[in-house]
Write an enzyme that holds these catalytic residues in place. Structure first.
Site, PDB file in Angstrom:
ATOM      1  N   GLU A  47       5.147 140.781   4.170  1.00 40.40           N
ATOM      2  CA  GLU A  47       3.596 141.529   2.873  1.00 40.40           C
ATOM      3  C   GLU A  47       5.743 142.212   2.094  1.00 40.40           C
ATOM      4  O   GLU A  47       4.995 141.835   0.750  1.00 40.40           O
ATOM      5  CB  GLU A  47       3.430 143.355   3.305  1.00 40.40           C
ATOM      6  N   CYS A  71       3.147 146.949   9.451  1.00 41.04           N
ATOM      7  CA  CYS A  71       3.981 148.401  10.219  1.00 41.04           C
ATOM      8  C   CYS A  71       3.650 149.485   9.961  1.00 41.04           C
ATOM      9  O   CYS A  71       3.780 149.155   9.082  1.00 41.04           O
ATOM     10  CB  CYS A  71       4.785 147.737  10.810  1.00 41.04           C
ATOM     11  N   ALA A 150       9.968 113.920  29.676  1.00 40.17           N
ATOM     12  CA  ALA A 150       9.810 112.237  28.906  1.00 40.17           C
ATOM     13  C   ALA A 150       9.868 111.560  30.189  1.00 40.17           C
ATOM     14  O   ALA A 150      10.471 111.006  31.597  1.00 40.17           O
ATOM     15  CB  ALA A 150      10.942 112.055  28.409  1.00 40.17           C
ATOM     16  N   TRP A 166      17.608 107.258  27.927  1.00 41.38           N
ATOM     17  CA  TRP A 166      16.201 106.843  27.179  1.00 41.38           C
ATOM     18  C   TRP A 166      14.907 106.251  27.586  1.00 41.38           C
ATOM     19  O   TRP A 166      14.578 105.017  27.684  1.00 41.38           O
ATOM     20  CB  TRP A 166      16.774 105.637  26.239  1.00 41.38           C
ATOM     21  N   ARG A 180      13.328 122.129  20.700  1.00 41.21           N
ATOM     22  CA  ARG A 180      14.320 122.666  20.564  1.00 41.21           C
ATOM     23  C   ARG A 180      14.459 123.298  19.274  1.00 41.21           C
ATOM     24  O   ARG A 180      14.983 125.133  19.162  1.00 41.21           O
ATOM     25  CB  ARG A 180      15.980 122.071  20.754  1.00 41.21           C
ATOM     26  N   ASP A 196      22.922 115.127  34.324  1.00 40.31           N
ATOM     27  CA  ASP A 196      23.064 114.951  32.626  1.00 40.31           C
ATOM     28  C   ASP A 196      24.291 115.368  32.400  1.00 40.31           C
ATOM     29  O   ASP A 196      24.501 114.562  30.894  1.00 40.31           O
ATOM     30  CB  ASP A 196      22.043 114.892  32.818  1.00 40.31           C
ATOM     31  N   LEU A 200      22.573 120.424  24.927  1.00 41.42           N
ATOM     32  CA  LEU A 200      21.252 121.331  25.093  1.00 41.42           C
ATOM     33  C   LEU A 200      21.396 121.804  23.233  1.00 41.42           C
ATOM     34  O   LEU A 200      20.481 122.999  22.857  1.00 41.42           O
ATOM     35  CB  LEU A 200      21.155 122.544  25.690  1.00 41.42           C
ATOM     36  N   GLU A 281      13.376 121.821  29.653  1.00 43.36           N
ATOM     37  CA  GLU A 281      13.758 120.677  29.891  1.00 43.36           C
ATOM     38  C   GLU A 281      14.442 119.895  31.468  1.00 43.36           C
ATOM     39  O   GLU A 281      15.451 118.597  31.530  1.00 43.36           O
ATOM     40  CB  GLU A 281      15.128 119.892  29.614  1.00 43.36           C
TER      41      GLU A 281
HETATM   42  N1  LIG Z   1      13.804 112.326  31.845  1.00 39.55           N
HETATM   43  C1  LIG Z   1      13.351 113.197  31.457  1.00 39.55           C
HETATM   44  O1  LIG Z   1      12.459 114.159  30.710  1.00 39.55           O
HETATM   45  C2  LIG Z   1      14.237 114.553  32.525  1.00 39.55           C
HETATM   46  C3  LIG Z   1      14.304 116.016  31.578  1.00 39.55           C
HETATM   47  C4  LIG Z   1      15.733 116.403  32.725  1.00 39.55           C
HETATM   48  C5  LIG Z   1      16.138 116.348  33.892  1.00 39.55           C
HETATM   49  N2  LIG Z   1      15.694 115.016  34.360  1.00 39.55           N
HETATM   50  C6  LIG Z   1      16.571 114.317  35.615  1.00 39.55           C
HETATM   51  O2  LIG Z   1      15.701 114.822  36.493  1.00 39.55           O
HETATM   52  C7  LIG Z   1      17.239 114.903  37.355  1.00 39.55           C
HETATM   53  C8  LIG Z   1      17.877 116.126  37.950  1.00 39.55           C
HETATM   54  O3  LIG Z   1      16.341 116.809  38.381  1.00 39.55           O
HETATM   55  P1  LIG Z   1      16.542 117.982  39.697  1.00 39.55           P
HETATM   56  O4  LIG Z   1      15.433 118.604  40.331  1.00 39.55           O
HETATM   57  O5  LIG Z   1      17.823 117.418  40.863  1.00 39.55           O
HETATM   58  O6  LIG Z   1      17.265 119.859  38.836  1.00 39.55           O
HETATM   59  P2  LIG Z   1      16.873 120.867  38.092  1.00 39.55           P
HETATM   60  O7  LIG Z   1      15.350 121.131  38.304  1.00 39.55           O
HETATM   61  O8  LIG Z   1      17.362 120.458  37.268  1.00 39.55           O
HETATM   62  O9  LIG Z   1      18.021 121.374  38.781  1.00 39.55           O
HETATM   63  C9  LIG Z   1      17.106 121.913  40.725  1.00 39.55           C
HETATM   64  C10 LIG Z   1      18.420 122.764  41.332  1.00 39.55           C
HETATM   65  O10 LIG Z   1      17.365 123.892  40.328  1.00 39.55           O
HETATM   66  C11 LIG Z   1      18.572 124.963  40.953  1.00 39.55           C
HETATM   67  N3  LIG Z   1      17.684 126.464  41.061  1.00 39.55           N
HETATM   68  C12 LIG Z   1      17.927 127.995  41.614  1.00 39.55           C
HETATM   69  N4  LIG Z   1      16.452 128.195  41.283  1.00 39.55           N
HETATM   70  C13 LIG Z   1      16.201 127.563  41.469  1.00 39.55           C
HETATM   71  C14 LIG Z   1      14.418 127.482  41.992  1.00 39.55           C
HETATM   72  N5  LIG Z   1      13.978 129.228  42.263  1.00 39.55           N
HETATM   73  N6  LIG Z   1      13.502 126.639  42.513  1.00 39.55           N
HETATM   74  C15 LIG Z   1      14.551 125.130  42.579  1.00 39.55           C
HETATM   75  N7  LIG Z   1      15.275 124.679  41.914  1.00 39.55           N
HETATM   76  C16 LIG Z   1      16.546 126.320  41.417  1.00 39.55           C
HETATM   77  C17 LIG Z   1      18.833 124.111  42.933  1.00 39.55           C
HETATM   78  O11 LIG Z   1      20.527 124.423  43.236  1.00 39.55           O
HETATM   79  P3  LIG Z   1      21.578 125.762  42.666  1.00 39.55           P
HETATM   80  O12 LIG Z   1      20.477 126.514  43.661  1.00 39.55           O
HETATM   81  O13 LIG Z   1      22.187 125.043  43.775  1.00 39.55           O
HETATM   82  O14 LIG Z   1      21.527 126.524  41.673  1.00 39.55           O
HETATM   83  C18 LIG Z   1      18.311 123.154  41.960  1.00 39.55           C
HETATM   84  O15 LIG Z   1      18.663 121.886  43.254  1.00 39.55           O
HETATM   85  C19 LIG Z   1      18.378 114.051  37.049  1.00 39.55           C
HETATM   86  O16 LIG Z   1      18.377 112.737  37.217  1.00 39.55           O
HETATM   87  C20 LIG Z   1      17.775 114.411  35.437  1.00 39.55           C
HETATM   88  O17 LIG Z   1      18.688 113.269  34.824  1.00 39.55           O
HETATM   89  C21 LIG Z   1      14.653 113.774  33.539  1.00 39.55           C
END
Ligand SMILES: NC(=O)c1ccc[n+]([C@@H]2O[C@H](COP(=O)([O-])OP(=O)(O)OC[C@H]3O[C@@H](n4cnc5c(N)ncnc54)[C@H](OP(=O)(O)O)[C@@H]3O)[C@@H](O)[C@H]2O)c1
Length: 347
Positions: A47, A71, A150, A166, A180, A196, A200, A281
């Site tokens: 405003e 407000c 993705a 990619w 973002r 990765d 970010l 992500e």
């Molecule tokens: N193409 C795309 O859009 C994209 C995007 C993102 C990722 N990726 C791929 O996804 C893969 C990673 O996936 P991810 O499943 O291994 O890892 P993530 O989901 O990134 O991380 C999982 C980890 O987070 C931690 N965490 C903490 N609190 C949690 C909870 N309440 N529930 C679940 N996890 C929790 C756990 O490890 P700790 O307890 O040890 O901390 C768990 O192992 C990579 O290969 C990456 O390149 C692809």
């Protein structure tokens, strides 16, 4: 009011903990006299931003349109109702009441008591949708959560050989940076962090970095991770009993839960720091945990026209029987370069 919403949206991702607000002042003849919007917390409210553009900040007899109730309290800036009353506007058209307990109808009461005509509820649904993160932060004390992924046509984020870079094209990646730019925080699980090493940050012209948030139960991340050096100081959500580690980050300790840390508690801690929207992500583990905790409000799926027949899905964990599938509803779908963006919301 639609113009107000357009103006307000220009500051998406920049106003938290405040709402997004736009304002248009029109003459009796329907001519726009001034426009304004709230650019960031601590800066002029919409405003006042609009009134500033008028001689002596006066618009006697005019109509002010604003998407949220003005407000009536002293915050970082003086009450907007003072400026509205001084301006001499005759009528104020408002999209919705501000449910913030320090406003909650008192702004409108003050205007009415001073003899200003108040019209309430114009385009209310659109006004609520614009400020959904602000409204959720007030009602549930947690940010609005959008999961972005993705994927290939068959829902994979990585091929069976571990290559996830990619999957989608240039235009989708650009759109990812725009997301973002418009969110308060961007979150990844420790799996994605170690696989990765993402930075970010937001790599588009005029963009600003969202607050990076890492979910890392045992606090295993090191100061060498890219995210620690890429831009804003990150937040690391870890368990209360995680070992101490010196990091250029804010370490936030939350209770443990199945799979890692209690994500609801983590999100509430973020809201308490003024974060109203979180873009998640990945990866698959974090996405699954958020879905099963009922904490996914929106899903933005960039779908590439590629088939991988295997590899990591965007939701991990044990398979789910059809009858128990997480249900969402489609709200939008549009081409982004060679890919398709599908937007879904909680069913
Ligand atoms: N193409 C795309 O859009 C994209 C995007 C993102 C990722 N990726 C791929 O996804 C893969 C990673 O996936 P991810 O499943 O291994 O890892 P993530 O989901 O990134 O991380 C999982 C980890 O987070 C931690 N965490 C903490 N609190 C949690 C909870 N309440 N529930 C679940 N996890 C929790 C756990 O490890 P700790 O307890 O040890 O901390 C768990 O192992 C990579 O290969 C990456 O390149 C692809």
């Amino acid at each position: 009011m639609r113009r107000c919403l357009e103006l307000a949206r220009q500051a998406e991702g920049r106003t938290a903990p405040n709402p997004m607000v736009g304002c248009v002042i029109v003459s009796d003849a329907g001519e726009t006299l001034a426009e304004g919007f709230h650019r960031a917390a601590g800066q002029d409210h919409a405003e006042v931003d609009a009134l500033r553009k008028l001689p002596d900040r006066r618009a006697p007899g005019a109509t002010m349109v604003v998407n949220l109730e003005p407000c009536n309290h002293h915050g970082r800036t003086p009450p907007c109702t003072d400026a509205v009353l001084r301006s001499g506007v005759r009528r104020v058209i408002v999209g919705m009441v501000d449910p913030n307990p320090i406003v909650a109808g008192m702004g409108l009461d003050r205007l009415r008591a001073a003899g200003v005509e108040v019209v309430l509820g114009v385009e209310e649904a659109a006004c609520r949708a614009l400020n959904a993160p602000y409204l959720l932060a007030l009602s549930e004390r947690r940010p609005l959560v959008t999961v972005k992924a993705a994927v290939s046509l068959d829902g994979r984020v990585a091929d069976a050989f571990g290559r996830s870079q990619w999957i989608t094209g240039e235009a989708a990646r650009l759109e990812g940076h725009r997301l973002r730019d418009r969110h308060d925080a961007v979150m990844v699980g420790s799996g994605t962090l170690f696989a990765d090493d993402p930075s970010l940050n937001t790599r588009i012209e005029g963009g600003r970095d969202a607050l990076p948030v890492i979910v890392d139960t045992q606090l295993r991340v090191t100061p060498e991770a890219r995210v620690m050096r890429a831009g804003r100081r990150p937040v690391v959500l870890c368990a209360q009993d995680a070992p101490d580690r010196a990091l250029p980050a804010d370490v936030v300790r939350v209770p443990r839960a199945e799979g890692g840390v209690d994500l609801g508690a983590g999100l509430r801690a973020l809201a308490a720091r003024g974060v109203h929207s979180v873009l998640v992500e990945g990866g698959a583990g974090l996405n699954r945990a958020l879905l099963s905790a009922g904490l996914v409000d929106r899903l933005c799926l960039f779908v590439a026209p590629k088939v991988l027949a295997g590899g990591l899905g965007f939701v991990g964990g044990a398979p789910i029987p059809l009858a128990e599938a997480y249900r969402l509803r489609h709200v939008d779908a549009r081409p982004v370069g060679e890919d398709l963006l599908i937007v879904l919301e909680r069913a």
